[in-house]
Motif scaffolding. Structure first.
Motif, mmCIF file in Angstrom:
data_model
loop_
_atom_site.group_PDB
_atom_site.id
_atom_site.type_symbol
_atom_site.label_atom_id
_atom_site.label_comp_id
_atom_site.label_asym_id
_atom_site.label_seq_id
_atom_site.Cartn_x
_atom_site.Cartn_y
_atom_site.Cartn_z
ATOM 1 N N VAL A 1 9.889 0.164 -2.951
ATOM 2 C CA VAL A 1 9.817 0.608 -1.852
ATOM 3 C C VAL A 1 7.922 -1.104 -1.031
ATOM 4 O O VAL A 1 8.352 -1.403 -2.202
ATOM 5 C CB VAL A 1 7.530 1.410 -2.775
ATOM 6 N N PRO A 2 8.054 -0.723 0.106
ATOM 7 C CA PRO A 2 7.518 -1.326 0.253
ATOM 8 C C PRO A 2 6.609 -2.764 0.056
ATOM 9 O O PRO A 2 5.321 -1.433 -1.035
ATOM 10 C CB PRO A 2 7.418 -1.479 1.995
ATOM 11 N N PRO A 3 6.021 -3.534 -0.065
ATOM 12 C CA PRO A 3 4.244 -3.969 -0.364
ATOM 13 C C PRO A 3 2.839 -2.636 -0.182
ATOM 14 O O PRO A 3 2.338 -3.041 -0.987
ATOM 15 C CB PRO A 3 4.467 -5.693 0.360
ATOM 16 N N GLU A 4 3.208 -2.413 1.414
ATOM 17 C CA GLU A 4 2.050 -1.452 1.578
ATOM 18 C C GLU A 4 2.005 -0.331 0.015
ATOM 19 O O GLU A 4 1.007 0.163 0.289
ATOM 20 C CB GLU A 4 2.834 -0.523 3.170
ATOM 21 N N LEU B 1 2.562 -9.088 -3.903
ATOM 22 C CA LEU B 1 3.697 -8.440 -3.470
ATOM 23 C C LEU B 1 4.467 -9.386 -1.884
ATOM 24 O O LEU B 1 3.902 -9.936 -1.292
ATOM 25 C CB LEU B 1 2.639 -7.238 -3.127
ATOM 26 N N GLU B 2 5.412 -9.524 -2.482
ATOM 27 C CA GLU B 2 6.433 -9.763 -1.538
ATOM 28 C C GLU B 2 7.990 -9.318 -1.031
ATOM 29 O O GLU B 2 8.350 -8.724 -2.021
ATOM 30 C CB GLU B 2 6.634 -11.792 -2.055
ATOM 31 N N PRO B 3 7.905 -9.400 0.581
ATOM 32 C CA PRO B 3 8.344 -8.122 0.371
ATOM 33 C C PRO B 3 10.221 -8.241 0.245
ATOM 34 O O PRO B 3 10.665 -9.987 -0.489
ATOM 35 C CB PRO B 3 9.086 -7.584 1.942
ATOM 36 N N ALA B 4 10.990 -7.541 -0.791
ATOM 37 C CA ALA B 4 12.522 -7.797 -0.570
ATOM 38 C C ALA B 4 13.427 -7.191 -0.440
ATOM 39 O O ALA B 4 13.608 -5.697 -1.056
ATOM 40 C CB ALA B 4 12.476 -7.864 -2.589
ATOM 41 N N GLY B 5 13.744 -7.215 0.875
ATOM 42 C CA GLY B 5 14.903 -6.206 1.269
ATOM 43 C C GLY B 5 14.070 -4.776 1.941
ATOM 44 O O GLY B 5 13.063 -5.421 2.386
ATOM 45 N N THR B 6 14.056 -3.938 1.299
ATOM 46 C CA THR B 6 13.472 -2.502 1.280
ATOM 47 C C THR B 6 12.301 -2.300 0.718
ATOM 48 O O THR B 6 11.510 -1.208 1.106
ATOM 49 C CB THR B 6 14.133 -1.282 1.619
ATOM 50 N N GLY B 7 12.390 -3.233 -0.348
ATOM 51 C CA GLY B 7 11.504 -3.639 -1.089
ATOM 52 C C GLY B 7 10.754 -4.834 -1.494
ATOM 53 O O GLY B 7 10.054 -4.955 -0.531
ATOM 54 N N CYS B 8 10.090 -4.744 -2.925
ATOM 55 C CA CYS B 8 8.843 -5.841 -2.777
ATOM 56 C C CYS B 8 9.296 -6.484 -4.847
ATOM 57 O O CYS B 8 9.780 -5.156 -5.112
ATOM 58 C CB CYS B 8 7.564 -5.442 -2.232
ATOM 59 N N VAL B 9 8.678 -7.172 -4.836
ATOM 60 C CA VAL B 9 8.616 -8.084 -5.992
ATOM 61 C C VAL B 9 7.254 -8.180 -5.785
ATOM 62 O O VAL B 9 6.187 -8.643 -5.222
ATOM 63 C CB VAL B 9 9.174 -8.959 -6.052
ATOM 64 N N ALA C 1 5.711 -0.993 -14.963
ATOM 65 C CA ALA C 1 6.944 -0.321 -14.897
ATOM 66 C C ALA C 1 6.357 1.188 -14.691
ATOM 67 O O ALA C 1 7.489 1.731 -13.972
ATOM 68 C CB ALA C 1 7.620 -0.397 -16.013
ATOM 69 N N ALA C 2 5.090 1.502 -15.201
ATOM 70 C CA ALA C 2 4.235 3.236 -14.766
ATOM 71 C C ALA C 2 4.394 2.757 -13.079
ATOM 72 O O ALA C 2 4.893 4.314 -13.166
ATOM 73 C CB ALA C 2 3.251 3.196 -15.815
ATOM 74 N N LEU C 3 3.901 2.441 -12.684
ATOM 75 C CA LEU C 3 3.475 2.549 -10.945
ATOM 76 C C LEU C 3 4.771 2.478 -10.528
ATOM 77 O O LEU C 3 4.909 3.346 -9.538
ATOM 78 C CB LEU C 3 3.278 1.229 -10.543
ATOM 79 N N ALA C 4 5.591 1.294 -10.772
ATOM 80 C CA ALA C 4 7.023 1.456 -10.639
ATOM 81 C C ALA C 4 7.476 2.577 -10.340
ATOM 82 O O ALA C 4 8.238 3.445 -9.065
ATOM 83 C CB ALA C 4 8.132 0.586 -11.269
ATOM 84 N N GLN C 5 7.669 3.697 -11.641
ATOM 85 C CA GLN C 5 8.442 4.368 -11.841
ATOM 86 C C GLN C 5 7.422 5.568 -11.170
ATOM 87 O O GLN C 5 8.533 6.885 -10.490
ATOM 88 C CB GLN C 5 8.293 4.809 -13.529
ATOM 89 N N TRP C 6 6.339 5.630 -10.858
ATOM 90 C CA TRP C 6 5.521 6.631 -10.262
ATOM 91 C C TRP C 6 6.052 6.929 -9.424
ATOM 92 O O TRP C 6 6.253 7.706 -8.210
ATOM 93 C CB TRP C 6 4.194 6.600 -10.485
ATOM 94 N N LEU C 7 6.113 5.649 -7.871
ATOM 95 C CA LEU C 7 6.264 4.830 -7.250
ATOM 96 C C LEU C 7 7.769 6.234 -6.110
ATOM 97 O O LEU C 7 7.734 6.601 -5.463
ATOM 98 C CB LEU C 7 6.440 4.384 -6.510
#
Length: 154
Positions: A15-18, A108-116, A143-149
């Motif tokens: 997902v995007p940084p926002e 948080l840096e944009p990367a494609g449609t998501g971010c790193v 990792a938990a945040l990424a999975q939750w999102l």
């Protein structure tokens, strides 16, 4: 800070940084993904306080219940540059707060449609023996945040 060390971790998000920043600062979201992070560490994941005043100078407090006690972490937001940078202190004892030697910075840096996300935790050098453990803790949280999102369809 002088005499410091740095823990560093990176996580890719779909997902995007926002959206990542919103989930990091929203108490309802934090309660869910932080509980999942605690469960992945073998803890109950039973959350107590989740208080967030998301502004520079604002404070936060999180707690979870462990077998013998309530574990509390708290701090103060030092930088809030939406949606790319967040910096905050991270304390778990009054002595740490008094010394003011723990600063976490999330980039948080944009990367494609998501971010790193890259997270840096600068702390007093006395914590060197715990650097790897600190990195594992932040890795679990991200990792938990990424999975939750991902699961929340965000």
């Amino acid at each position: 800070m002088s005499g410091t060390i740095e823990a560093k971790v990176t996580q890719r998000f779909a997902v995007p940084p926002e959206r990542v920043m919103e989930a990091w600062l929203d108490p309802v979201s934090v309660r869910e993904w932080m509980a999942a992070s605690l469960r992945s560490a073998g803890l109950s994941g039973e959350m107590g306080r989740v208080e967030i005043d998301a502004r520079v100078g604002g404070r936060f407090a999180f707690s979870d219940f462990r077998a013998d006690r309530e574990a509390v972490s708290w701090g103060e937001y030092r930088t809030l540059d939406m949606p790319s940078k967040l910096a905050f202190t991270w304390w778990t004892s009054p002595e740490e707060e008094e010394a003011d030697t723990s600063l976490v910075t999330l980039i948080l840096e944009p990367a494609g449609t998501g971010c790193v996300a890259t997270l840096f935790h600068e702390m007093d050098a006395v914590w060197e023996p715990y650097r790897a453990r600190t990195e594992r803790g932040w890795e679990r949280m991200l990792a938990a945040l990424a999975q939750w999102l991902e699961q929340s369809g965000s």
